[in-house]
Design a protein around this motif. Structure first.
Motif, PDB file in Angstrom:
ATOM      1  N   UNK A 121       0.831  -1.205   0.000  1.00  0.00           N
ATOM      2  CA  UNK A 121       0.000   0.000   0.000  1.00  0.00           C
ATOM      3  C   UNK A 121       0.865   1.255   0.000  1.00  0.00           C
ATOM      4  N   UNK A 122       0.278   2.358  -0.420  1.00  0.00           N
ATOM      5  CA  UNK A 122       0.960   3.651  -0.364  1.00  0.00           C
ATOM      6  C   UNK A 122      -0.076   4.751  -0.512  1.00  0.00           C
ATOM      7  N   UNK A 123       0.203   5.892   0.115  1.00  0.00           N
ATOM      8  CA  UNK A 123      -0.579   7.107  -0.094  1.00  0.00           C
ATOM      9  C   UNK A 123       0.119   7.915  -1.176  1.00  0.00           C
ATOM     10  N   UNK A 124      -0.634   8.277  -2.204  1.00  0.00           N
ATOM     11  CA  UNK A 124      -0.046   8.976  -3.352  1.00  0.00           C
ATOM     12  C   UNK A 124      -0.714  10.334  -3.487  1.00  0.00           C
ATOM     13  N   UNK A 125       0.077  11.350  -3.642  1.00  0.00           N
ATOM     14  CA  UNK A 125      -0.439  12.701  -3.815  1.00  0.00           C
ATOM     15  C   UNK A 125      -0.186  13.174  -5.244  1.00  0.00           C
ATOM     16  N   UNK A 126      -1.104  13.997  -5.744  1.00  0.00           N
ATOM     17  CA  UNK A 126      -0.930  14.588  -7.059  1.00  0.00           C
ATOM     18  C   UNK A 126      -1.591  13.845  -8.191  1.00  0.00           C
ATOM     19  N   UNK A 127      -2.217  12.690  -7.925  1.00  0.00           N
ATOM     20  CA  UNK A 127      -2.811  11.916  -9.004  1.00  0.00           C
ATOM     21  C   UNK A 127      -4.042  12.590  -9.598  1.00  0.00           C
ATOM     22  N   UNK A 128      -4.804  13.322  -8.770  1.00  0.00           N
ATOM     23  CA  UNK A 128      -6.075  13.881  -9.252  1.00  0.00           C
ATOM     24  C   UNK A 128      -6.127  15.399  -9.110  1.00  0.00           C
ATOM     25  N   UNK A 129      -4.985  16.030  -8.926  1.00  0.00           N
ATOM     26  CA  UNK A 129      -4.994  17.495  -8.759  1.00  0.00           C
ATOM     27  C   UNK A 129      -5.518  18.217  -9.993  1.00  0.00           C
ATOM     28  N   UNK A 130      -5.443  17.581 -11.165  1.00  0.00           N
ATOM     29  CA  UNK A 130      -5.904  18.212 -12.410  1.00  0.00           C
ATOM     30  C   UNK A 130      -7.385  17.993 -12.656  1.00  0.00           C
ATOM     31  N   UNK A 131      -8.069  17.227 -11.808  1.00  0.00           N
ATOM     32  CA  UNK A 131      -9.492  16.969 -12.005  1.00  0.00           C
ATOM     33  C   UNK A 131     -10.325  18.167 -11.539  1.00  0.00           C
TER      34      UNK A 131
END
Length: 348
Positions: A121-131
Motif C-alpha cells: 500500500x501507499x498514499x499517493x499525492x498529485x494523481x487527481x490534482x488536475x481533475x
C-alpha cells in the motif's frame, strides 16, 4: 425415560442426547488441537451429558475416516499458513514494515513494479490534482447538483452489529436533499452512508458528477475513472475490517479518513469467519507490531487529494474523521481480475 420424584424434590433435567450439532463441535475442537480428557469434561459440563458418553463419541470421531481426511486437509492448510507466516516475519524485518509510505508523485512504471506487483500500500499525492472535482466538489455543490433526486444508500445501520455483511438489508432510497441535511450535522454517525455497494443504482443520478472526473494515465485504463464508485458519509462512519477482491485506489476529495491495514499474509490471524469479513472489532487491533494472536497493523490518514492504493487481499478498517466525499477505482491499466477465482463467499 421416566423419572420418579419424591414429594418436595425437583426433577432432574433430562439428559441431552448426543446429536450432530455436538458431533460437529467435537470434530472442530479436535481439529483445533483439543486434548481428549479436557474436551470430554468441558463438553460434558456444557451439554449435561455424562463424561463417559462424550469420551466414547470422541473416540469414535478419532477413528472416523471423515475426520482422518479432514486432518490431511488441515496439514495442507498448516503448510500454507507456515509460508504466509514466513512472509510476515520477513516483512516485519524491513525498515518500513509498519509504515504506509507517502509519495508526492509516481510514474506508472514505478506504481506497477513497487505497488501493484510489489503488493504494497501507499498514499499517493498529485494523481487527481488536475481533475475539476478537486476544486468544485463540496457537500453544498453536490447537493445543488443532485437536488431532490433519490439516491440509494446504506440506512439504519446503527441497530445492526453486522451491518457490513448485512449491507443488502440496509439499502434505502432517500432524496439527496434529505441525505445532505443529515450530513450537515456535526454529530458523528455511523447510521447512514452512500457506499460502493450502492453505485449501480446511483450511476444515472450521479452522472453529472462524473463530468468532473478526469483520467489517471497509465495507472487507470482510459475512461476507467468514470467506472468509479462514490463514498459519501458523515463524520464517524466505520467500514469494519474486511478485504477486497481486487486492487483498489481510494481517492479522497472532501474530509479525512483514518485507515488501518493488515497485510494479506497475516490473514490467518484475522479471525476471518465469513467471506471477506473479520470478527475483530474496531478497537481490537491498534496500530503496532504483531503481538500474540494479533497481526501487525499499519495506519495512515488520507485527506483531500490523497489516493490510497489498497492491494487485493489486504485487510483494512476505515473511519471517517470528518464529513467525507470520496471515490474508489478498480479499472486499472493492468489485469485486476482476482474475483473470478474466488470461492469463499460463505462461512469459513
Amino acid at each position: 425415560m421416566t423419572t420418579s420424584v419424591a414429594d418436595g424434590q425437583q426433577a432432574s433435567p433430562p439428559i441431552r442426547e448426543v446429536d450432530d450439532v455436538l458431533r460437529r463441535a467435537i470434530a472442530e475442537l479436535i481439529l483445533d488441537g483439543a486434548a481428549d480428557e479436557p474436551l470430554a469434561r468441558m463438553l460434558s459440563d456444557a451439554a449435561a451429558i455424562p463424561v463417559d458418553v462424550i469420551a466414547r463419541e470422541i473416540a469414535i470421531a478419532r477413528q472416523s475416516p471423515y475426520l482422518i481426511g479432514a486432518h490431511r486437509l488441515q496439514r495442507r492448510l498448516q503448510k500454507w499458513s507456515w509460508v504466509l507466516q514466513n512472509r510476515a516475519r520477513l516483512y516485519a524485518g524491513t525498515a518500513n514494515g509498519l509504515a504506509v509510505p507517502t509519495v508526492a508523485a509516481i510514474a506508472p512504471a514505478r506504481f506497477y513494479s513497487e505497488l501493484y506487483i510489489g503488493h504494497r500500500p501507499a498514499v499517493i499525492r498529485g494523481l487527481v490534482d488536475h481533475w475539476p472535482a478537486r476544486d468544485k466538489w463540496s457537500l453544498d455543490s453536490i447537493a445543488e447538483t443532485l437536488g431532490d433526486q433519490p439516491v440509494q444508500l446504506q440506512w439504519d445501520r446503527s441497530r445492526d452489529p453486522s451491518y457490513e455483511s448485512n449491507s443488502n438489508r440496509h439499502r434505502a432510497s432517500k432524496p439527496f436533499s434529505a441525505v445532505a441535511a443529515r450530513l450537515r450535522s456535526t454529530e458523528p454517525s455511523n447510521d447512514f452512508y452512500v457506499t460502493a455497494n450502492n453505485s449501480g443504482e446511483n450511476r444515472e443520478v450521479f452522472a453529472p458528477l462524473f463530468e468532473d472526473v478526469g483520467e489517471i494515465p497509465g495507472i487507470l485504463k482510459p475512461g476507467g475513472a468514470r467506472e468509479g464508485f462514490f463514498w459519501i458519509g458523515p463524520r464517524g462512519t466505520i467500514t469494519p475490517w474486511h478485504h477486497d477482491l481486487t486492487n483498489n485506489l481510494l481517492v479522497q476529495f472532501v474530509g479525512r479518513k483514518r485507515v488501518r491495514l493488515v497485510a494479506s499474509h497475516d490473514t490467518p490471524l484475522m479471525r476471518n469467519h465469513l467471506h471477506c469479513y473479520s470478527l475483530w472489532g474496531s478497537d481490537d487491533l491498534p496500530p503496532g507490531p504483531a503481538a500474540g494472536d494479533k497481526p501487525a497493523v499499519l495506519e495512515c490518514t488520507i485527506g483531500p487529494g490523497d489516493a490510497l492504493f489498497l492491494p487485493v487481499g489486504w485487510w483494512h478498517h476505515v473511519e471517517g474523521l470528518d464529513q467525507t466525499i470520496g471515490m474508489s477505482f478498480t479499472s486499472f491499466a493492468w489485469n485486476n481480475d482476482f474475483y473470478s477465482s474466488y470461492r469463499s463467499h460463505g462461512s469459513l
